[in-house]
Design a protein around this motif. Structure first.
Motif, mmCIF file in Angstrom:
data_model
loop_
_atom_site.group_PDB
_atom_site.id
_atom_site.type_symbol
_atom_site.label_atom_id
_atom_site.label_comp_id
_atom_site.label_asym_id
_atom_site.label_seq_id
_atom_site.Cartn_x
_atom_site.Cartn_y
_atom_site.Cartn_z
ATOM 1 N N GLY A 206 0.797 -1.224 0.000
ATOM 2 C CA GLY A 206 0.000 0.000 0.000
ATOM 3 C C GLY A 206 0.829 1.274 0.000
ATOM 4 N N TYR A 207 2.116 1.165 0.284
ATOM 5 C CA TYR A 207 2.988 2.340 0.276
ATOM 6 C C TYR A 207 3.363 2.769 -1.138
ATOM 7 N N PHE A 208 3.081 1.941 -2.147
ATOM 8 C CA PHE A 208 3.534 2.215 -3.511
ATOM 9 C C PHE A 208 2.358 2.540 -4.426
ATOM 10 N N SER A 209 2.525 3.619 -5.186
ATOM 11 C CA SER A 209 1.578 3.985 -6.239
ATOM 12 C C SER A 209 2.390 4.446 -7.444
ATOM 13 N N VAL A 210 1.893 4.170 -8.640
ATOM 14 C CA VAL A 210 2.592 4.573 -9.856
ATOM 15 C C VAL A 210 2.801 6.084 -9.852
ATOM 16 N N GLY A 211 4.031 6.502 -10.113
ATOM 17 C CA GLY A 211 4.375 7.921 -10.132
ATOM 18 C C GLY A 211 4.996 8.432 -8.852
ATOM 19 N N ASP A 212 4.916 7.655 -7.765
ATOM 20 C CA ASP A 212 5.504 8.084 -6.494
ATOM 21 C C ASP A 212 7.016 8.244 -6.621
ATOM 22 N N PHE A 257 25.509 5.077 -10.864
ATOM 23 C CA PHE A 257 25.003 3.735 -10.590
ATOM 24 C C PHE A 257 25.253 2.833 -11.799
ATOM 25 N N LYS A 258 25.548 1.579 -11.530
ATOM 26 C CA LYS A 258 25.823 0.603 -12.577
ATOM 27 C C LYS A 258 24.858 -0.573 -12.443
ATOM 28 N N PRO A 259 24.433 -1.136 -13.577
ATOM 29 C CA PRO A 259 23.624 -2.363 -13.496
ATOM 30 C C PRO A 259 24.364 -3.435 -12.716
ATOM 31 N N GLY A 260 23.624 -4.140 -11.878
ATOM 32 C CA GLY A 260 24.227 -5.165 -11.033
ATOM 33 C C GLY A 260 24.511 -4.688 -9.626
ATOM 34 N N MET A 261 24.496 -3.358 -9.405
ATOM 35 C CA MET A 261 24.719 -2.822 -8.065
ATOM 36 C C MET A 261 23.558 -3.189 -7.134
ATOM 37 N N PHE A 262 23.893 -3.437 -5.889
ATOM 38 C CA PHE A 262 22.890 -3.646 -4.853
ATOM 39 C C PHE A 262 22.530 -2.270 -4.285
ATOM 40 N N ALA A 263 21.243 -1.969 -4.191
ATOM 41 C CA ALA A 263 20.826 -0.625 -3.780
ATOM 42 C C ALA A 263 19.633 -0.703 -2.831
ATOM 43 N N ARG A 264 19.383 0.457 -2.176
ATOM 44 C CA ARG A 264 18.247 0.590 -1.266
ATOM 45 C C ARG A 264 17.264 1.610 -1.826
ATOM 46 N N ALA A 265 15.999 1.299 -1.714
ATOM 47 C CA ALA A 265 14.938 2.212 -2.134
ATOM 48 C C ALA A 265 14.181 2.664 -0.897
ATOM 49 N N GLU A 266 14.113 3.980 -0.683
ATOM 50 C CA GLU A 266 13.403 4.528 0.471
ATOM 51 C C GLU A 266 12.118 5.196 0.003
ATOM 52 N N VAL A 267 11.010 4.785 0.586
ATOM 53 C CA VAL A 267 9.715 5.376 0.244
ATOM 54 C C VAL A 267 9.147 6.089 1.463
ATOM 55 N N ILE A 268 8.399 7.144 1.218
ATOM 56 C CA ILE A 268 7.779 7.909 2.300
ATOM 57 C C ILE A 268 6.531 7.174 2.764
ATOM 58 N N VAL A 269 6.531 6.797 4.034
ATOM 59 C CA VAL A 269 5.393 6.111 4.624
ATOM 60 C C VAL A 269 4.382 7.122 5.171
ATOM 61 N N GLU A 270 4.901 8.169 5.830
ATOM 62 C CA GLU A 270 4.027 9.191 6.417
ATOM 63 C C GLU A 270 4.811 10.485 6.571
ATOM 64 N N ARG A 271 4.110 11.606 6.469
ATOM 65 C CA ARG A 271 4.740 12.924 6.607
ATOM 66 C C ARG A 271 4.135 13.644 7.812
ATOM 67 N N PHE A 272 4.997 14.305 8.594
ATOM 68 C CA PHE A 272 4.573 15.030 9.785
ATOM 69 C C PHE A 272 5.006 16.489 9.644
ATOM 70 N N ASP A 273 4.074 17.419 9.726
ATOM 71 C CA ASP A 273 4.359 18.848 9.572
ATOM 72 C C ASP A 273 4.209 19.576 10.903
ATOM 73 N N ASN A 274 5.046 20.606 11.078
ATOM 74 C CA ASN A 274 4.980 21.484 12.255
ATOM 75 C C ASN A 274 5.040 20.711 13.570
ATOM 76 N N ILE A 275 6.069 19.898 13.689
ATOM 77 C CA ILE A 275 6.267 19.152 14.934
ATOM 78 C C ILE A 275 7.582 19.595 15.579
ATOM 79 N N MET A 276 7.738 19.268 16.858
ATOM 80 C CA MET A 276 8.971 19.569 17.588
ATOM 81 C C MET A 276 9.764 18.271 17.770
ATOM 82 N N VAL A 277 11.059 18.331 17.455
ATOM 83 C CA VAL A 277 11.907 17.150 17.620
ATOM 84 C C VAL A 277 13.177 17.541 18.371
#
Length: 356
Positions: A206-212, A257-277
């Motif tokens: 559910g985290y993936f949609s075409v165009g993301d 990047f070269k074909p055959g490389m091992f890589a990581r794909a990071e997708v945005i699960v949730e966004r938080f605005d105007n918070i204190m960290v």
């Protein structure tokens, strides 16, 4: 009697001196007793920020178009015409096998073709002169076309060609190697655009949609990344793996990047605005309660807080803190409520730093 009076007088003198000494020294001891220790600390001023919760998936990069070249016969490698990184055109020969070997049949088919070609040219001339019948000419032509097809087939077995335009991304054999049918000998791919195939479980699809947009990072080298986009999301799971295939297209115009490389794909699960960290280590837990030290008027004041989400070493503060507060981020382990502090360095949520 006189001796008793003298002793009494001497005792009174000694008592008076002791009282006088105590009275003179008491203020100094009191001053020493109330002297406070100043504790140096680092702090961060709180301002609202936007944060993203991400999830990471791993996979192998490949060309948007990619061809794996394989041997079709068992024969020795005679010549390799390219090296890794070379640009090649479709149908270009990249590897040549031994044409004289027992499996190639190349020389025999070439000889038959050459003889058929000579005979066909002769029969065509004679047919034009009316010296032979049409059926004789058709037979010579058929013989020539079959011989040519056999020769081309034999040549393709020993002259391994790329079916696409692209870049040679791997050479998997060396001159002199004896290859077997089906063995991979080279790979050609387009590398300006790459793709990454992921096998995603049902809980994450559910985290993936075409165009993301997707952030791509090299697994082996830190600091390099690219931006990809989801090109395809499978509508059903693979019956063998029980995962959904997701295809990501990646702009690789930098060609890092070269074909055959091992890589990581990071997708945005949730966004938080105007918070204190705050940095997670700044939060202390005492008696099953979470605290921060807030700097007020040169002192550290313990403030109970409620934590929220965590973001790669940062913790969201949902209550107990106000925008503009300065919290202790280093040295908090040595503080107690009301400790006198000296702020040696001040940073801001956005990363700006000021030294004192």
């Amino acid at each position: 009697m006189r001796q008793t009076k003298n002793k009494l007088g001497n005792g009174l003198v000694i008592l008076f001196l002791m009282i006088l000494w105590t009275a003179c020294s008491a203020p100094e001891e009191t001053e020493l007793a109330v002297e406070e220790k100043v504790i140096p600390v680092r702090g961060m001023q709180i301002s609202p920020v936007s944060m993203e919760q991400r999830k990471t998936f791993t996979g192998t990069l490949e060309g948007e178009k990619q061809a794996v070249i394989r041997a079709k016969i068992a024969e020795a490698v005679n010549c390799i015409d390219v090296i890794e990184g070379d640009e090649v055109r479709a149908n270009e020969v990249i590897i040549r096998l031994d044409k004289t070997g027992p499996s190639s049949n190349y020389l025999q088919s070439k000889s038959v073709f050459q003889n058929a070609e000579k005979n066909f040219k002769k029969m065509r001339y004679l047919f034009g002169e009316g010296a032979i019948s049409e059926s004789q000419f058709d037979g010579a032509r058929t013989e020539y076309e079959v011989a040519r097809a056999n020769y081309e087939a034999a040549r393709q077995l020993v002259e391994l060609r790329t079916p696409i335009d692209g870049t040679v991304t791997s050479i998997d054999i060396s001159v002199g190697d004896y290859v077997s049918p089906g063995q991979q000998v080279a790979t050609v791919a387009t590398i300006n655009m790459l793709r990454m195939k992921l096998g995603v479980g049902s809980t994450d699809i559910g985290y993936f949609s075409v165009g993301d947009s997707v952030r791509i990072l090299a697994e082996s080298v830190s600091g390099f990344e690219a931006v990809g986009a989801v090109a395809m999301v499978a509508g059903s799971a693979d019956p063998k793996t029980r995962t959904f295939q997701v295809v990501i297209e990646i702009d690789n115009s930098t060609r890092f990047f070269k074909p055959g490389m091992f890589a990581r794909a990071e997708v945005i699960v949730e966004r938080f605005d105007n918070i204190m960290v705050v940095p997670r280590p700044a939060v202390l837990t005492r008696n099953n309660k979470d605290y921060l030290f807030v700097i007020k008027d040169g002192r550290a004041v313990a403030s109970e807080v409620v934590l929220g989400e965590e973001f790669d070493g940062l913790a969201e503060i949902r209550s107990g803190l106000n925008v503009g507060d300065t919290v202790v981020t280093l040295g908090q382990d040595y503080l107690s409520n009301g400790s006198l502090i000296k702020l040696t360095e001040l940073t801001y949520t956005a990363g700006e730093e000021t030294k004192h």
